[in-house]
Design a protein around this motif. Structure first.
Motif, PDB file in Angstrom:
ATOM      1  N   SER A  55      62.602 -81.766  19.673  1.00 25.17           N
ATOM      2  CA  SER A  55      62.033 -80.661  20.442  1.00 25.17           C
ATOM      3  C   SER A  55      61.870 -81.059  21.902  1.00 25.17           C
ATOM      4  CB  SER A  55      60.681 -80.250  19.844  1.00 25.17           C
ATOM      5  OG  SER A  55      60.824 -79.907  18.480  1.00 25.17           O
ATOM      6  N   PHE A  56      61.461 -82.287  22.148  1.00 23.09           N
ATOM      7  CA  PHE A  56      61.330 -82.803  23.517  1.00 23.09           C
ATOM      8  C   PHE A  56      62.681 -82.771  24.231  1.00 23.09           C
ATOM      9  CE2 PHE A  56      61.417 -86.238  26.613  1.00 23.09           C
ATOM     10  CZ  PHE A  56      60.211 -86.104  27.288  1.00 23.09           C
ATOM     11  N   GLN A  57      63.713 -83.258  23.547  1.00 21.23           N
ATOM     12  CA  GLN A  57      65.048 -83.309  24.140  1.00 21.23           C
ATOM     13  C   GLN A  57      65.600 -81.915  24.412  1.00 21.23           C
ATOM     14  OE1 GLN A  57      67.987 -85.850  22.109  1.00 21.23           O
ATOM     15  NE2 GLN A  57      69.432 -84.140  22.244  1.00 21.23           N
ATOM     16  N   GLN A  58      65.454 -81.007  23.455  1.00 22.80           N
ATOM     17  CA  GLN A  58      65.988 -79.653  23.625  1.00 22.80           C
ATOM     18  C   GLN A  58      65.262 -78.900  24.727  1.00 22.80           C
ATOM     19  OE1 GLN A  58      65.308 -78.600  19.562  1.00 22.80           O
ATOM     20  NE2 GLN A  58      67.437 -78.883  18.942  1.00 22.80           N
ATOM     21  N   ALA A  59      63.938 -79.075  24.822  1.00 21.22           N
ATOM     22  CA  ALA A  59      63.173 -78.379  25.852  1.00 21.22           C
ATOM     23  C   ALA A  59      63.505 -78.886  27.242  1.00 21.22           C
ATOM     24  CB  ALA A  59      61.674 -78.536  25.580  1.00 21.22           C
ATOM     25  N   LEU A  60      63.898 -80.136  27.344  1.00 23.41           N
ATOM     26  CA  LEU A  60      64.166 -80.750  28.641  1.00 23.41           C
ATOM     27  C   LEU A  60      65.562 -80.429  29.165  1.00 23.41           C
ATOM     28  CD1 LEU A  60      62.691 -82.768  30.593  1.00 23.41           C
ATOM     29  CD2 LEU A  60      63.965 -84.592  29.465  1.00 23.41           C
ATOM     30  N   THR A  61      66.480 -80.043  28.277  1.00 23.63           N
ATOM     31  CA  THR A  61      67.897 -79.926  28.619  1.00 23.63           C
ATOM     32  C   THR A  61      68.274 -78.486  28.951  1.00 23.63           C
ATOM     33  OG1 THR A  61      68.356 -81.733  27.069  1.00 23.63           O
ATOM     34  CG2 THR A  61      70.232 -80.443  27.841  1.00 23.63           C
ATOM     35  N   PRO A  62      68.973 -78.246  30.072  1.00 28.32           N
ATOM     36  CA  PRO A  62      69.470 -76.894  30.376  1.00 28.32           C
ATOM     37  C   PRO A  62      70.542 -76.462  29.383  1.00 28.32           C
ATOM     38  CG  PRO A  62      70.311 -78.486  31.961  1.00 28.32           C
ATOM     39  CD  PRO A  62      69.317 -79.222  31.133  1.00 28.32           C
ATOM     40  N   ASP A  63      70.680 -75.134  29.212  1.00 28.36           N
ATOM     41  CA  ASP A  63      71.598 -74.598  28.199  1.00 28.36           C
ATOM     42  C   ASP A  63      73.015 -75.135  28.346  1.00 28.36           C
ATOM     43  OD1 ASP A  63      69.617 -73.163  27.011  1.00 28.36           O
ATOM     44  OD2 ASP A  63      70.127 -71.249  27.934  1.00 28.36           O
ATOM     45  N   ARG A  64      73.504 -75.203  29.559  1.00 23.90           N
ATOM     46  CA  ARG A  64      74.908 -75.556  29.761  1.00 23.90           C
ATOM     47  C   ARG A  64      75.209 -77.012  29.396  1.00 23.90           C
ATOM     48  NH1 ARG A  64      76.136 -78.151  34.514  1.00 23.90           N
ATOM     49  NH2 ARG A  64      74.339 -78.681  35.830  1.00 23.90           N
TER      50      ARG A  64
END
Length: 422
Positions: free
Chosen positions: A341-350
């Motif tokens: 969840s930390f990684q996904q929240a930090l990363t832009p969609d592209r």
């Protein structure tokens, strides 16, 4: 009010598409859990493999992260993630089907088993990268912890039922037939994923797409985020020693405690129970302890309990050791939910596909080495000593995250994705 409460408890499960993703995940993971137990037992029972050959099989199963780990993210970012998930599930089902067919034809051999394990591993890399990248689009960034917790609960339930199904299948019909059940599970997963109606927009291709440049962009993003560096390095250490441990676990149980395939299935199902408990409590632990703190605290508390297994003998000590493995699974799921969840929240969609692939490349890159080291250590020092080494290494994996400045208790929250696009 009584009408509202059940609806609130459902959460994301009110969304038909998320329910379809959960159903697909359940069948896919059920197949994967069956294969996880059956493949080494095919080598051990049908082909009389020794410790090093079992370790080599584990290495080939996970070597896909090294073969295509980095380019997989760039390729997935160019495609619709749902399409990748469906096609790789169906392809994995077909490649696994060749094992029982080869067994019935009298053609099954260790080289063929290694080949199937390698192809299956490469396809799994693409599937996992696509699924991790698809979730933020499907549920929204505000519900990532809930989405990851629910999917982890589904995986945990199949971790309980998978070995419970595989153990009797191996005992009654033989390990190659158990692989057939795993193939069916993967096929059903792909068919269920076809029912997800929400379509993500087709990725806009670059004017001049260049694979190396796209890979470099994902690497650059990860290297600039000290929090991501810490959890990925910790993951790499954990996975290396976990695979060393797992490589010799089945050998230890079968040859040094005299546990049969049914008993091994029960022990692995017990690990699934621990994983389910972790999935059900992951959100609560993240709230109580802090999402970033729980990433290093969970393995520090639960991994030492894996050292109980080398002491196990037939009887009560084996039950105690199995309980230690359940605790290990609980801590592992709590950690994975928080850090995903930390990684996904930090990363832009592209960049979701590339960052996921980069994280997988680093954290899973040592897994083939872990399989080889586990097999070599088992051959030289014995299975019990290898389990000790694995338990110690998994415990020490908490250090990189603990020492990471970004993941310290007083560090600021992750930067919103819109602000970190380079």
């Amino acid at each position: 009010m009584s009408r509202i409460r059940p609806t609130l408890r459902l959460g994301l499960l009110r969304d038909p598409d998320f329910r379809r993703l959960c159903a697909a995940t359940a069948f896919g993971q059920l197949g994967d859990r069956i294969v996880f137990l059956a493949l080494p037992l095919v080598a051990l029972t049908a082909l009389r493999a020794d410790e090093f050959q079992v370790g080599l099989l584990t290495a080939m199963t996970t070597a896909g992260s090294l073969f295509v780990g980095l380019p997989a993210g760039a390729w997935v970012d160019r495609m619709r993630k749902r399409t990748v998930m469906i096609s790789t599930d169906l392809a994995r089902a077909l490649i696994l089907l060749t094992i029982p067919v080869a067994s019935w034809a009298g053609l099954l051999s260790l080289p063929w088993l290694y080949t199937v394990a390698s192809v299956h591993g490469v396809l799994t890399v693409f599937f996992d990268v696509a699924q991790v990248s698809h979730l933020p689009r499907l549920v929204g960034r505000g519900k990532l912890v809930e989405g990851n917790s629910t999917l982890s609960a589904v995986r945990s339930v199949t971790s309980i039922s998978g070995p419970g199904v595989a153990g009797p299948l191996v005992g009654w019909l033989g390990a190659p037939v158990a692989v057939l059940a795993g193939s069916v599970g993967m096929g059903l997963s792909g068919l269920l994923a076809c029912g997800i109606r929400k379509r993500e927009p087709r990725p806009v291709p670059s004017a001049r797409p260049r694979l190396v440049r796209e890979i470099r962009e994902g690497l650059r993003f990860v290297l600039r985020q000290s929090g991501l560096r810490g959890i990925i390095l910790a993951d790499a250490v954990f996975n290396l020693f976990l695979v060393m441990y797992q490589t010799m676990l089945l050998v230890f149980l079968q040859r040094e405690t005299g546990t049969g395939s049914f008993g091994i299935g029960l022990i692995l199902s017990g690990m699934g129970c621990g994983a389910l408990a972790g999935a059900l409590t992951a959100s609560a632990f993240s709230r109580w302890v802090g999402q970033r703190r729980v990433i290093w605290l969970a393995p520090l508390v639960t991994c030492p309990l894996a050292a109980l297994m080398p002491f196990a003998r037939p009887g009560w000590s084996l039950y105690v050791a199995a309980a230690g493995l359940s605790a290990l699974s609980l801590g592992g799921v709590v950690r994975v939910v928080a850090q995903s969840s930390f990684q996904q929240a930090l990363t832009p969609d592209r960049l979701l596909g590339r960052v996921s692939a980069t994280a997988r490349f680093v954290s899973w890159g040592g897994i083939p080495l872990g399989g080889l080291l586990g097999g070599a250590s088992g051959s030289v020092f014995g299975a019990a000593t290898t389990l000790w080494i694995g338990a110690a290494g998994m415990t020490l994996s908490a250090l990189p995250t603990f020492l990471s400045r970004t993941l310290s208790p007083h560090s600021p929250a992750p930067t919103p994705p819109t602000a970190v696009v380079r």
